[in-house]
Motif scaffolding. Structure first.
Motif, mmCIF file in Angstrom:
data_model
loop_
_atom_site.group_PDB
_atom_site.id
_atom_site.type_symbol
_atom_site.label_atom_id
_atom_site.label_comp_id
_atom_site.label_asym_id
_atom_site.label_seq_id
_atom_site.Cartn_x
_atom_site.Cartn_y
_atom_site.Cartn_z
ATOM 1 N N PHE A 1 0.707 -1.294 0.026
ATOM 2 C CA PHE A 1 -0.116 -0.006 0.343
ATOM 3 C C PHE A 1 0.987 1.183 0.195
ATOM 4 N N ASN A 2 0.845 2.220 -0.937
ATOM 5 C CA ASN A 2 1.705 3.231 -1.205
ATOM 6 C C ASN A 2 0.971 4.426 -1.218
ATOM 7 N N ALA A 3 1.751 5.422 -0.804
ATOM 8 C CA ALA A 3 1.227 7.062 -1.083
ATOM 9 C C ALA A 3 2.051 7.603 -2.138
ATOM 10 N N MET A 4 1.458 8.265 -3.125
ATOM 11 C CA MET A 4 2.090 8.631 -4.130
ATOM 12 C C MET A 4 1.947 10.405 -4.143
ATOM 13 N N ALA B 1 6.409 10.418 -7.184
ATOM 14 C CA ALA B 1 7.525 9.466 -6.109
ATOM 15 C C ALA B 1 6.297 8.866 -5.438
ATOM 16 N N SER B 2 6.857 7.491 -4.820
ATOM 17 C CA SER B 2 5.945 6.807 -4.109
ATOM 18 C C SER B 2 6.615 6.541 -3.063
ATOM 19 N N ILE B 3 5.920 6.095 -1.784
ATOM 20 C CA ILE B 3 6.528 5.628 -0.614
ATOM 21 C C ILE B 3 5.625 4.792 -0.120
ATOM 22 N N GLY C 1 9.537 -2.462 2.662
ATOM 23 C CA GLY C 1 9.315 -1.149 2.425
ATOM 24 C C GLY C 1 9.635 -0.907 0.823
ATOM 25 N N HIS C 2 8.765 0.168 0.418
ATOM 26 C CA HIS C 2 8.590 0.523 -1.029
ATOM 27 C C HIS C 2 9.198 1.758 -1.327
ATOM 28 N N LEU C 3 10.053 2.156 -2.209
ATOM 29 C CA LEU C 3 10.344 3.394 -2.925
ATOM 30 C C LEU C 3 10.251 3.477 -4.241
ATOM 31 N N GLU C 4 9.734 4.371 -4.829
ATOM 32 C CA GLU C 4 9.563 4.257 -6.382
ATOM 33 C C GLU C 4 9.848 5.954 -7.044
ATOM 34 N N LEU C 5 10.402 5.756 -8.086
ATOM 35 C CA LEU C 5 10.451 7.031 -9.063
ATOM 36 C C LEU C 5 9.720 6.689 -10.190
ATOM 37 N N LEU D 1 11.638 3.400 -11.713
ATOM 38 C CA LEU D 1 12.675 2.614 -10.743
ATOM 39 C C LEU D 1 12.293 2.570 -9.512
ATOM 40 N N ARG D 2 12.152 1.289 -9.118
ATOM 41 C CA ARG D 2 11.437 0.704 -7.786
ATOM 42 C C ARG D 2 12.407 0.055 -6.990
ATOM 43 N N GLY D 3 12.602 0.282 -5.663
ATOM 44 C CA GLY D 3 13.073 -0.261 -4.667
ATOM 45 C C GLY D 3 12.515 -0.995 -3.756
ATOM 46 N N LEU D 4 12.372 -2.384 -3.540
ATOM 47 C CA LEU D 4 11.862 -3.106 -2.494
ATOM 48 C C LEU D 4 12.861 -3.509 -1.540
#
Length: 410
Positions: free
Chosen positions: A144-147, A171-173, A193-197, A215-218
């Protein structure tokens, strides 16, 4: 002497104030009615929050994933695996949204120690004689992510069907739950944890379909690969390409709220009534006072008159009823005149069928307010509606969501 002059001044002031209040007759007062009126503005950061079902989207992407865990060895290319992602979400405001994503599906690499998830008992040796093991992890992740739409947060909302912001950066977290399956020792789960550009390119001013590069980081707990305490967390880094489709209704209206103060001085009205009675008593043919003039003087209305509505709504709100009361008084004061009540909708919002319904029911509801709440004769009113129309005033779609009351001549 100075003290006496001060006391004398205070007494004189009190006497004047008492005299002024004594001159206020019963029924004379000043009343103030506060009405919030919605007006359209071009302020780039102020929008109307849309209903729950607006601005939803679905997305899908696929690409290549690289895994970094504890004690990695070997070449970078040996860590690469396919990755896919699907999701659904909603933009709450132009700069902020939420989404739910499903991501998978495996990680691999060479590990310098034998871990819980290394596959097989075979031991490999590199060119320097160092031993290593092959590692494969099958998994899926639900997050579940906030954009945050950085383009709109910085540049403001561009408006509906605008050629601006066809290129957007997001950007998403978020936080997720990862499940391991098909393991030699059963299954395992941990938090992620999720980070995304994201870069999105829209294909039209409707902004209903975009091409996305992500570009996604898990990031996982260090136990993800079965080896503990060698590093703070394990991670999958991916580069994906996909598409996002935005359902109707899309976009946001832009308004500002002003406060209008209506002042009514009952003393002035009393004076005008006395003056009217005085003129009526004069024996002259040069002054004609029609019945209802006193009430008309209290509520002077200029026709045509516009009644405004909230987007996709047909209800006449109280702030409009305040002014319609004055309109009703003017109509009743001119019983020989008929008035046209014509409904409209914004052509650029909603379907043709929906706009026809909105225009018709807006006109009917204004008609009901005038006749049922304020006692206007139905014989004086004519109903009509035009459906969706282009912007009628100031190139502003908000002003097309309206009913216009005008004099009707057969």
């Amino acid at each position: 002497m100075k003290t006496k002059r001060v006391l004398a001044g205070m007494m004189l002031y009190c006497g004047i104030a008492s005299s002024a209040f004594a001159q206020v007759k019963e029924g004379e007062s000043i009343t103030m009615t506060q009405v919030d009126t919605i007006q359209v503005t071009n302020h780039k950061e102020r929008v109307i929050t849309n209903p729950f079902w607006n601005n939803w989207f679905v997305m899908a992407d696929a690409g290549v994933n690289a895994f970094w865990g504890d004690c990695p060895v070997g070449k970078f290319k040996d860590r690469l695996t396919p990755q896919f992602n699907v999701g659904v979400g909603k933009w709450v405001i132009p700069g902020f949204g939420l989404n739910l994503q499903f991501t998978g599906f495996r990680s691999k690499g060479d590990k310098g120690v034998q871990g819980l998830y290394t596959r097989g008992s075979q031991t490999y040796t590199d060119a320097d004689g160092n031993k290593y093991w092959k590692e494969k992890i099958k998994w899926w992740d639900l997050s579940f992510n906030a954009m945050f739409n950085l383009t709109r947060l910085i540049g403001g909302y561009e408006g509906i069907s605008s050629s601006k912001h066809l290129n957007q950066f997001i950007a998403s977290i978020g936080v997720g739950a990862t499940h391991h399956y098909d393991l030699p020792y059963g299954s395992a789960n941990e938090w992620s944890g999720h980070l995304e550009l994201q870069y999105s390119r829209f294909f039209s001013t409707k902004k209903n379909l975009s091409l996305d590069v992500k570009l996604r980081g898990l990031f996982y707990e260090t136990k993800y690969d079965g080896v503990f305490n060698h590093q703070l967390f394990d991670e999958n880094i991916s580069l994906n390409v996909g598409m996002t489709y935005y359902f109707k209704e899309r976009g946001w209206g832009r308004t500002m709220t002003n406060t209008t103060i209506y002042k009514q001085d009952d003393r002035q009205i009393s004076y005008l009534n006395d003056e009217i009675n005085r003129l009526r008593s004069l024996k002259t043919d040069t002054v004609v006072i029609e019945k209802g003039t006193a009430e008309v003087l209290q509520n002077i209305v200029t026709f045509p008159y516009l009644v405004n509505f909230v987007i996709d709504k047909v209800k006449v709100v109280n702030r409009e009823k305040v002014n319609l009361k004055a309109v009703a008084a003017m109509i009743k004061a001119t019983p020989e005149q008929k008035y046209l009540i014509c409904g409209y909708a914004d052509k650029h919002t909603g379907s043709v069928k929906r706009n026809l319904w909105l225009a018709e029911n807006r006109a009917k509801n204004v008609y009901k307010v005038l006749t049922e709440e304020f006692g206007v004769s139905a014989d004086q009113l004519v109903l009509d509606d035009k459906g969706g129309v282009d912007n009628m005033y100031y190139d502003d779609p908000q002003l097309s969501r309206s009913v216009i009351i005008s004099k009707y001549n057969e």
